[in-house]
Each structure stands twice: as C-alpha cells, then as structure tokens.
Design a protein around this motif. Structure first.
Motif, mmCIF file in Angstrom:
data_model
loop_
_atom_site.group_PDB
_atom_site.id
_atom_site.type_symbol
_atom_site.label_atom_id
_atom_site.label_comp_id
_atom_site.label_asym_id
_atom_site.label_seq_id
_atom_site.Cartn_x
_atom_site.Cartn_y
_atom_site.Cartn_z
ATOM 1 N N GLU A 228 -15.448 7.303 -16.649
ATOM 2 C CA GLU A 228 -15.918 7.923 -15.397
ATOM 3 C C GLU A 228 -15.168 7.385 -14.187
ATOM 4 O OE1 GLU A 228 -19.989 6.973 -15.789
ATOM 5 O OE2 GLU A 228 -20.336 8.430 -17.389
ATOM 6 N N VAL A 229 -14.993 6.050 -14.131
ATOM 7 C CA VAL A 229 -14.287 5.468 -12.991
ATOM 8 C C VAL A 229 -12.826 5.909 -12.973
ATOM 9 C CG1 VAL A 229 -13.492 3.289 -11.995
ATOM 10 C CG2 VAL A 229 -15.834 3.493 -12.835
ATOM 11 N N THR A 230 -12.188 5.897 -14.142
ATOM 12 C CA THR A 230 -10.772 6.293 -14.192
ATOM 13 C C THR A 230 -10.608 7.771 -13.839
ATOM 14 O OG1 THR A 230 -10.407 4.633 -15.910
ATOM 15 C CG2 THR A 230 -8.738 6.346 -15.664
ATOM 16 N N THR A 231 -11.540 8.603 -14.298
ATOM 17 C CA THR A 231 -11.468 10.034 -13.976
ATOM 18 C C THR A 231 -11.531 10.256 -12.460
ATOM 19 O OG1 THR A 231 -12.491 10.627 -16.073
ATOM 20 C CG2 THR A 231 -12.556 12.269 -14.320
ATOM 21 N N LEU A 232 -12.478 9.634 -11.826
ATOM 22 C CA LEU A 232 -12.594 9.796 -10.366
ATOM 23 C C LEU A 232 -11.355 9.270 -9.654
ATOM 24 C CD1 LEU A 232 -16.334 8.752 -9.811
ATOM 25 C CD2 LEU A 232 -15.375 11.050 -9.737
ATOM 26 N N GLU A 233 -10.838 8.130 -10.114
ATOM 27 C CA GLU A 233 -9.675 7.535 -9.459
ATOM 28 C C GLU A 233 -8.445 8.417 -9.628
ATOM 29 O OE1 GLU A 233 -7.628 3.108 -9.121
ATOM 30 O OE2 GLU A 233 -8.797 3.646 -10.912
ATOM 31 N N ASP A 234 -8.303 9.048 -10.795
ATOM 32 C CA ASP A 234 -7.132 9.895 -11.017
ATOM 33 C C ASP A 234 -7.226 11.214 -10.253
ATOM 34 O OD1 ASP A 234 -6.052 8.005 -12.584
ATOM 35 O OD2 ASP A 234 -6.403 9.017 -14.504
ATOM 36 N N ILE A 235 -8.385 11.850 -10.285
ATOM 37 C CA ILE A 235 -8.524 13.157 -9.622
ATOM 38 C C ILE A 235 -8.397 13.023 -8.097
ATOM 39 C CG2 ILE A 235 -10.176 14.996 -9.116
ATOM 40 C CD1 ILE A 235 -11.043 14.928 -11.987
ATOM 41 N N PHE A 236 -8.976 11.980 -7.540
ATOM 42 C CA PHE A 236 -8.956 11.806 -6.067
ATOM 43 C C PHE A 236 -7.906 10.791 -5.639
ATOM 44 C CE2 PHE A 236 -13.455 12.897 -7.080
ATOM 45 C CZ PHE A 236 -13.466 14.152 -6.507
ATOM 46 N N THR A 237 -6.831 10.704 -6.435
ATOM 47 C CA THR A 237 -5.838 9.652 -6.175
ATOM 48 C C THR A 237 -5.252 9.708 -4.768
ATOM 49 O OG1 THR A 237 -3.809 8.644 -7.016
ATOM 50 C CG2 THR A 237 -3.970 11.055 -7.137
ATOM 51 N N ILE A 238 -5.048 10.940 -4.210
ATOM 52 C CA ILE A 238 -4.436 11.034 -2.869
ATOM 53 C C ILE A 238 -5.408 10.629 -1.777
ATOM 54 C CG2 ILE A 238 -2.856 12.849 -3.602
ATOM 55 C CD1 ILE A 238 -4.638 14.851 -2.143
ATOM 56 N N TYR A 239 -6.689 10.509 -2.098
ATOM 57 C CA TYR A 239 -7.684 10.119 -1.099
ATOM 58 C C TYR A 239 -8.201 8.706 -1.347
ATOM 59 C CZ TYR A 239 -7.631 15.121 -0.323
ATOM 60 O OH TYR A 239 -7.230 16.393 -0.073
ATOM 61 N N VAL A 240 -7.564 8.004 -2.262
ATOM 62 C CA VAL A 240 -7.969 6.635 -2.566
ATOM 63 C C VAL A 240 -7.206 5.690 -1.654
ATOM 64 C CG1 VAL A 240 -8.021 4.819 -4.315
ATOM 65 C CG2 VAL A 240 -8.541 7.179 -4.955
ATOM 66 N N VAL A 241 -7.924 5.051 -0.763
ATOM 67 C CA VAL A 241 -7.332 4.072 0.144
ATOM 68 C C VAL A 241 -7.527 2.688 -0.454
ATOM 69 C CG1 VAL A 241 -7.652 5.526 2.160
ATOM 70 C CG2 VAL A 241 -9.470 3.975 1.465
ATOM 71 N N ASP A 242 -7.026 1.689 0.229
ATOM 72 C CA ASP A 242 -7.098 0.328 -0.287
ATOM 73 C C ASP A 242 -8.532 -0.107 -0.547
ATOM 74 O OD1 ASP A 242 -4.390 0.200 -0.215
ATOM 75 O OD2 ASP A 242 -4.296 -0.835 1.731
ATOM 76 N N GLU A 243 -9.406 0.212 0.394
ATOM 77 C CA GLU A 243 -10.808 -0.190 0.231
ATOM 78 C C GLU A 243 -11.424 0.466 -0.999
ATOM 79 O OE1 GLU A 243 -15.021 -0.069 2.771
ATOM 80 O OE2 GLU A 243 -13.182 0.809 3.613
ATOM 81 N N THR A 244 -11.133 1.749 -1.202
ATOM 82 C CA THR A 244 -11.652 2.464 -2.368
ATOM 83 C C THR A 244 -11.039 1.899 -3.655
ATOM 84 O OG1 THR A 244 -11.791 4.424 -0.990
ATOM 85 C CG2 THR A 244 -12.006 4.749 -3.359
ATOM 86 N N ARG A 245 -9.716 1.652 -3.590
ATOM 87 C CA ARG A 245 -9.035 1.124 -4.783
ATOM 88 C C ARG A 245 -9.610 -0.241 -5.162
ATOM 89 N NH1 ARG A 245 -4.602 1.736 -2.878
ATOM 90 N NH2 ARG A 245 -4.131 3.790 -3.753
ATOM 91 N N GLN A 246 -9.883 -1.062 -4.176
ATOM 92 C CA GLN A 246 -10.463 -2.374 -4.473
ATOM 93 C C GLN A 246 -11.858 -2.234 -5.073
ATOM 94 O OE1 GLN A 246 -10.325 -4.526 -0.799
ATOM 95 N NE2 GLN A 246 -8.053 -4.566 -0.715
ATOM 96 N N CYS A 247 -12.587 -1.266 -4.583
ATOM 97 C CA CYS A 247 -13.942 -1.040 -5.097
ATOM 98 C C CYS A 247 -13.900 -0.596 -6.569
ATOM 99 C CB CYS A 247 -14.650 -0.010 -4.242
ATOM 100 S SG CYS A 247 -16.419 0.114 -4.562
ATOM 101 N N PHE A 248 -12.988 0.364 -6.865
ATOM 102 C CA PHE A 248 -12.814 0.788 -8.254
ATOM 103 C C PHE A 248 -12.372 -0.399 -9.130
ATOM 104 C CE2 PHE A 248 -12.132 5.410 -6.893
ATOM 105 C CZ PHE A 248 -13.373 5.804 -7.363
ATOM 106 N N GLN A 249 -11.488 -1.218 -8.562
ATOM 107 C CA GLN A 249 -11.006 -2.361 -9.319
ATOM 108 C C GLN A 249 -12.123 -3.346 -9.611
ATOM 109 O OE1 GLN A 249 -8.008 -2.571 -10.643
ATOM 110 N NE2 GLN A 249 -8.482 -4.535 -11.610
ATOM 111 N N ARG A 250 -13.007 -3.546 -8.642
ATOM 112 C CA ARG A 250 -14.135 -4.448 -8.873
ATOM 113 C C ARG A 250 -15.074 -3.882 -9.942
ATOM 114 N NH1 ARG A 250 -13.878 -5.049 -3.166
ATOM 115 N NH2 ARG A 250 -15.536 -3.480 -2.897
ATOM 116 N N CYS A 251 -15.231 -2.535 -9.939
ATOM 117 C CA CYS A 251 -16.052 -1.911 -10.985
ATOM 118 C C CYS A 251 -15.464 -2.204 -12.372
ATOM 119 C CB CYS A 251 -16.132 -0.411 -10.778
ATOM 120 S SG CYS A 251 -17.111 0.084 -9.350
ATOM 121 N N LYS A 252 -14.145 -2.052 -12.510
ATOM 122 C CA LYS A 252 -13.499 -2.286 -13.802
ATOM 123 C C LYS A 252 -13.606 -3.750 -14.206
ATOM 124 C CE LYS A 252 -10.181 1.507 -13.285
ATOM 125 N NZ LYS A 252 -8.750 1.883 -13.174
#
Length: 825
Positions: free
Chosen positions: A747-771
C-alpha cells in the motif's frame, strides 16, 4: 503757471505763453511758426507803405499843395477887401442849410442804411460765434450718436472761450448747455453704475464724467457700487441654495464702504456665463454718499455639468444632476473668477492714478482727485478686497466642510449671515462632482493669486485650494474603498480563463475602480496651478499612497469576506447575481452553482491573478501618472495577499483532508482487518487505496479545472497528509505479522509510486519512516510486493493519467465539474 500774467493783448501783464495756451492750444508748432512769419511780413509791409505811397503820388501832392496855397491867398485877399466880415461865417451858414436840406432829402436812405449796418453786424456776430450758438444742437446730436468725446471737447472749448463772458446772449446759451450736460452726466452715471459692464467701458465713462466736471468722485462710486454688487450676488446665491437670509445692512454697517458722495444708480445683473439673473436692483445712496444694499428679485434656473465640463439644463427638478452644494460652489466660484479680477483692475487703476492719465482736468480738480485716491487706497486694498475674499472662502468652506461654520469667528459668522447645512451628504452625492468643482476652484484661486492681493487674502485662497484638493482626494478614495469593500455583493462566480487559471470579474472590477480614481485625481494631486507649489502637493501624494494601500487592503478584505464570513447557505450564495436590472427569473439561466470548496479555489485563483497581474499593473499606473513610488506598500500588500492565500489554502486543505483522512482510517479497518493477526498474503491492493486515488483524482479535477497552477501545491499537501495519517495509524499497531507487513509495504509503495511527482521531502521522509517501522522484506517478498504494485498500476493506468507531469493545460470559459472516471478516460 502764470499767477501774475494775462492773456489780454492790451493788459499791462500780458504773457505771450498764456495767450498761446488760451487761444491756440490746438494749433501745431508748425502752424505757430507760419503765423509768426506772416506777422513779420505784415509789419514790414506796414512800415514801407507811406513812403511808397508818397513816391508814387508826388505830383498830386504838389498840385494839392499849390491849390491850397492859392485858395489861402485868395481868402486872405477877399477878407481884406470885404466889408461884410469873415467869409467863413457865411460859408458855415450856407453849409448848415445845405446839411439840413440834405438830411431832409436822405433821411429814409440813412435809416435803411443804419438798419442794414445793424443786420450786418448781427450776422457778423452770429458767424463769428456760430460754435457757441450751435453748441446745444451739436451736443444733443453727439450724445444721441454716442460721440461722448466730442461732447467733452466742445464743452471744454466753450468754457475756455466764454467762461467769464458778460454778454447776456452768451450766458443764456451757456445755461442751456449746462442743463443738457446735467442730464447727460446723470445718464452717464446711471450707465456707469449699471452692472455687469466691461472694464474699458467703465474707464471711458469715468473719463467723460470727470471731463464734464461731474460732482463727487465717479470712479470711487463705481468701485463701491461694484463691490456691493459682487457681495450681493454672493449672498443672493446663498439665499437661493440655502433659503437663508443674507446679513442685513445693520449687521454689516461696520463693513460698509463710503460711496464718495456719488448718487446710486440702477443695477442690472446679467452676468456673463451665469445661470441666474438679478434684475431691477437699485443702490440708493444716503446723505453721506454711502450706498445701501438692495434685495434683488432673482430667478434661479438649475443646471448641470457633464463629466466633460459642459453643463446642461435639466427639464425639471426631478432629473438627476449635481447636488445643490456643488451648484452653489460652482456659481460663486464662477462669479469670483469673472468679477474680482475686473474689480481689482479698476481699483488698481484708480488708486495708482493711471485711470486719470490724459484727462483734461483743471489743476484743482486733479489735486482733489489725487487726495480722494490716497484717502480711499486703504479701503480698497484692505477692506473691499478682503471682504469679498473672506465671504467667498467662508461660503466654499462651509459648503464643503460641515464643521467650518462653527470654526469661524463671531464677526465672520455675522458677515456670512444665517447658514443652513445642506441636506445631502458630501460623500454620498457629491463625490462624482468634486473633481470638476475642485478644478474650477483652483482655476479661480489661480486667477486671484495672479493679482497682488493682500497677503492675508493670498493665504486664505491658498489654504482653500489645498483644503478642497485634500477633500476631493479623501472623498473619492473613501468612495472607492467603500465600493471595493462591497464588491463581494457583485460576485456572481462566473469565471473566464486567464493564463494563470480561471478567475471571476472581481479582480478586473477592483482594478477598474482603482484606475478610475487614480486617473480622476491625477489633476488634483499631481498637477500644480499658478500660485501652487510642489510642496503643497507632497502631502496629497503621501495621502494618495496611504489611500492606495487602503484600497488594496479593502480588496483583500473583500476576498476574505467571501471566503470566511459570507452566508453559509450555499443555495443563497449560488443565487447571487451581478448588479443589473434583470429579475431573478430572467437571469436564472446565468446562475453558477458552486460548492464552498470550489469557491475557495476560485478565490485563490483570483488572489493569485491579482498578485501577479492586477497589483503590478496598478503600481505601474500609479507611478506612470506621476504618483510617487511606494515599494514598501507593494511589500506590505503582497504580504497580506500571501497571508490570505495561505489561509485560503489551509481552509481548502482542511475541508478536503477531513474526508480523505476519514476514508483512510475506515478503509484500513474494513473487513475487520488486523495487521498483527493477518495471515493471508496480499494478491492485490486493498480498496481503501483505490478510494484514496479516486478522491485525489476528483480533487485534481476540481483544482485543475479552476487553476492548474494550484494542482501541484494542493496535491503535494494532501499526499503529505495521507502519508502522515498512514504513519500515525501504523504507529498505533503494536506488531505487524508477515502478511500484515507485506500488505502495508504494498500500500505504501503503491501510493508513493502513483503520486511520485507530488512527493516532497517531507512526504518521502514520512513514507520512509512507515517502511522503517514495518521492518525489512526478504528478496522473495520484495519481488511479490513489486509485482502486485506493477499489476495494480497497469490496471489503474487510466486513473493515474492525470498525475503525469506532461498533462497539458486546457482552456475553459466556465467551471465544469466532471466525474473522475471521465477525466481518466
């Protein structure tokens, strides 16, 4: 010049210069030289005449002498021989008898000769003095034809020739002439006191009156009459527009001007350019010669001016036109601009003495005239002029400034008379007319300041010009601020496409209002007239900068009102129409219905368009028209717009995130799914991920349709909120099973891939913390996870189309809300 001389040729104190001035003052120098040469020739001829006569008639003289000698000898001889006495006695008796007989014979002939001699002498006298005898008829003829200068010259000539005559017939003719001239003087005085009149005509009439030995001082009488006439017109205008009484003669007794002993005349008011008339006005002088104030009967005809400066005559009182206060100020301003310069020119010519140059007046009359000028100089310069300027400025100030009347001194309130406030408010009804009236006041003040008025009068007119300019600036900017503040009532939510997105008419309406007031006030603020300095315009420029800042703040407040304070009833909000005369039913087809979220987007687009396009254009217009540069205002305004933009954005994100975040938590728990006990490995992405994607597609469509520039900003923030919410939920899970962790990774990877152009550093860090919180996957699990994600992206490729960066920007004339699947397809 000749106190002990005389022009009489037979007098012992004969003076040739006096004789020439008295008898030959109209002769040229060449004529005098010619006459002198003629006299020399006549004297020379008279000296030589007897000698030449004797030479030419010498024989006759000798013959006469011989004859007389012979007669003398004969008489002597006869007397000596005669016995009867002297022969001459006898001859005398005979001659007397002959004379008596001759008289009897020629008595009738001699009587006829005497009568003929008398007639001839009378005709000679008439011929010699025909100028005097024809003078009454000549004067009457010249008066009727308007040849006043010839009348004055003939009268002066008659006085010079016959002033001291003792001949009765001459006295009778002069008495008749004096009667004619007395009536003529009276007619000239009445004509002089009839106003309005041309300055040159007034000077001409004064000249004739002085040359005709008019009693008193006609020039001062004219000035006094004109002074009272101007004041009367001012007070008459006040009575017309206010219905209040002018100050009575008793109240103004201290300010009355001595009329110089002249008699009053009828005053007819037909002012050039004035819309009102005052007729049959007479100023009747008192015993001391001062002129009273008459109450004119006047008829006011309302008139109105267009924006171009031309005034038209409305057909009735009900027609829309300038307010009464504007008409009143315009009328008295026009009156002062036309009459006071003429009054000053006449007064200046009087007190300086230039009015009397070239006039034929005796020395005593000239001395008296100069004494009158010196005596009346102070009255003219510091009383007449000051009184009119004070009354004019007080009337204008009291008409435009409600508190001005109370601030006047007791004396000036008394001179002004009763004052009733105007019914209409200045800001409500006069704002549109103020620039025109300010222009006229400034032109009037400029024309007055060209005159060397007293210093206090100059200060009063300068202060008046500054005050009305400031009033105009404040009033028009306040009206514009009020209109801008109420622009929210004109928002119809009809949008049109611009480069930066879809906007409503609100920014353009705001720009038009600001540009209109800037252009309207350009002449008032920037341009300086005669007598005005740039220093006097600096406060107006500073004030304009403050007002411009206020206008922009009001527009920001208008947008804020639409966003946060307007009625929450969406039906009522959606039914607002632009201001026009259409009924709701007629305009129902043009109603645009928007949700509050869509309105927030439109407001952000309006704000973005205003900041990028409208505000720079307004500042360029501001400086291009001559207003001062104000970068600090630009900074403050942009800060305010950025602050409002952030609040609008936060409000929109808050509305959208509520639904989105609720969907995440509910979707994760659908089917009693539990992360720590889940044993079934994932075969596909769970439904709540699809719901998140569909929700963001809908939001993308909504934002993209209004303002494509806002899409990235909105989705970046929403994706970040999704990541934060997922991270928050994951943190609440104490332990993840293998299958639960694999579900979470998918689920996390799907969201990160689909919305990749709207993923900023803060969002990327949040996804990374989830993983990191989920742990790590082995290679086999990693491959399973990537295959599931790839299969899902293939199946939802159409849905993810709108999240591609190469999506072009469409153009829309109106907002169109479409179903997300429609967008995807």
């Amino acid at each position: 010049m000749f106190p002990h001389g005389s022009g009489d040729l037979l007098a012992e104190n004969f003076n040739p210069a006096w004789f020439l001035l008295e008898r030959h003052r109209f002769s040229t120098f060449d004529d005098l030289k010619t006459g002198r040469n003629q006299l020399k020739q006549e004297v020379k001829e008279s000296e030589c005449a007897p000698v030449a006569f004797m030479q030419d008639n010498l024989d006759a003289f000798l013959l006469c002498y011989q004859t007389l000698s012979d007669v003398n000898e004969l008489l002597i001889r006869n007397e000596s021989e005669s016995q009867g006495g002297s022969l001459t006695d006898r001859v005398e008796e005979l001659l007397k008898v002959a004379l008596k007989s001759g008289e009897v014979l020629f008595r009738d002939v001699l009587r006829c000769k005497a009568r003929a001699d008398q007639t001839r002498i009378a005709l000679t006298v008439l011929q010699r003095y025909r100028f005097l005898f024809n003078l009454p008829h000549t004067i009457e003829k010249n008066i009727s034809s308007g040849e006043y200068e010839i009348v004055a010259n003939d009268y002066d000539k008659a006085k010079t020739l016959f002033a001291d005559t003792k001949v009765n017939i001459f006295k009778k003719v002069l008495e008749e002439v004096e009667k004619q001239l007395a009536k003529f003087r009276e007619d000239l005085r009445k004509k002089l006191l009839k106003l309005p009149s041309i300055l040159e005509e007034q000077k001409r009439l004064i000249k004739f009156l002085l040359e005709l030995d008019c009693e008193g001082d006609p020039a001062w009488d004219c000035l006094s009459n004109m002074h009272q006439w101007i004041l009367r017109l001012l007070y008459s205008s006040k009575e017309e527009f206010h219905g209040t009484a002018a100050p009575s003669a008793t109240n103004r007794s201290d300010d009355q001007v001595d009329g110089g002993g002249g008699r009053g005349g009828e005053l007819e008011v037909r002012g050039k350019g004035h819309s009102r008339t005052v007729s049959d006005v007479s100023y009747i002088s008192t015993g001391s010669g001062s002129q009273g104030i008459a109450t004119p009967s006047s008829t006011y005809r309302p008139h109105a001016k267009t924006v171009t400066g031309e005034w038209h005559m409305p057909s009735g009182r009900s027609e829309v036109g300038p307010p009464k206060r504007i008409l009143f100020v315009e009328e008295i301003t026009e009156l002062m601009a036309e009459s006071l310069p003429e009054f000053w020119k006449l007064g200046q010519a009087y007190v300086s003495g230039s009015l009397f140059h070239g006039m034929q007046m005796v020395a005593e009359r000239q001395r008296n005239q100069q004494e009158n000028c010196d005596k009346n100089r102070e009255k003219f310069e510091h009383k007449m002029l000051m009184e009119k300027v004070e009354v004019f400025t007080d009337m204008v100030n009291c008409s435009l400034f409600p508190e001005a009347y109370e601030q006047l001194s007791e004396v000036r309130r008394k001179n002004l008379g009763e004052w009733a406030a105007f019914e209409e408010g200045l800001a409500d009804t006069s704002g549109a007319w103020l620039p025109q009236i300010v222009r006229e006041i400034r032109v009037c003040v400029g024309s007055l300041q060209k005159l060397p008025l007293p210093e206090r009068a100059v200060e009063m007119t300068q202060t008046l010009a500054i005050n009305v300019r400031t009033l105009c600036v404040d009033t028009l900017f306040h009206r514009a601020a009020r209109d801008i503040e109420m622009l929210h009532e004109r928002e119809d939510w009809k949008v049109h496409a611009e480069e930066s997105g879809s906007v409503t008419s609100l920014p353009i309406l705001f720009e038009n209002l600001v540009v209109e007031v800037l252009l309207t006030l350009k002449e008032v603020v920037i341009e300086t007239h005669h007598g005005e300095t740039q220093e006097s315009a600096d406060p107006l420029m500073d004030c304009s900068v403050e007002h411009l800042h206020a206008l922009m703040e009001h527009f920001i407040g208008c947008l804020e009102y639409l966003a946060f304070q307007q009625d929450e009833d969406t039906d009522e909000t959606a039914s607002r129409l632009s201001r026009d005369n259409k009924s709701v039913d007629e305009a129902a087809g043009d109603i645009i219905t928007m949700s509050p979220d869509e309105q927030l987007l439109v407001l952000m687009s309006n704000l973005h368009y205003t900041g990028e396009q409208v505000i720079p254009r307004l500042f360029n217009c501001f400086m291009s028209q001559g207003y001062p540069s104000c970068p600090q205002v630009n900074e403050v305004v942009m800060e305010g717009m950025m602050d409002l933009d952030q609040r609008l954005f936060d409000n929109y994100i808050e509305h959208k995130s509520e639904v989105l975040v609720d969907a995440i938590e509910q979707g994760m728990k659908t089917g009693s799914f539990d992360w720590d006990v889940c044993k079934e490995e994932p075969a596909d992405v769970r439904c709540y991920i699809r719901e998140i994607i569909l929700t963001l597609v809908t939001i993308h469509c909504e934002v993209f349709t209004v303002s494509p520039a806002l899409v990235e900003r909105v989705l970046q923030r929403l994706v970040c909120l999704v990541a934060e919410e997922i991270h928050r939920i994951f943190k609440e899970v104490e332990q993840f099973s293998y299958s639960g962790a694999l579900h979470a990774f998918v689920e996390v990877t799907t969201l990160e891939d689909i919305f990749t152009i709207y993923v900023v550093d803060e969002t990327r860090q949040c996804f990374q913390r989830c993983k990191e919180y989920l742990g790590t996957l082995d290679a086999e699990s990693q491959d399973k996870m990537l295959k599931i994600v790839s299969d899902f992206k293939t199946k939802t490729e159409l849905l993810a189309t709108c999240f591609r960066p190469e999506l072009t920007t469409p153009r829309h004339d109106h907002i169109i809300i479409m179903h997300p699947l429609t967008v995807a397809i």
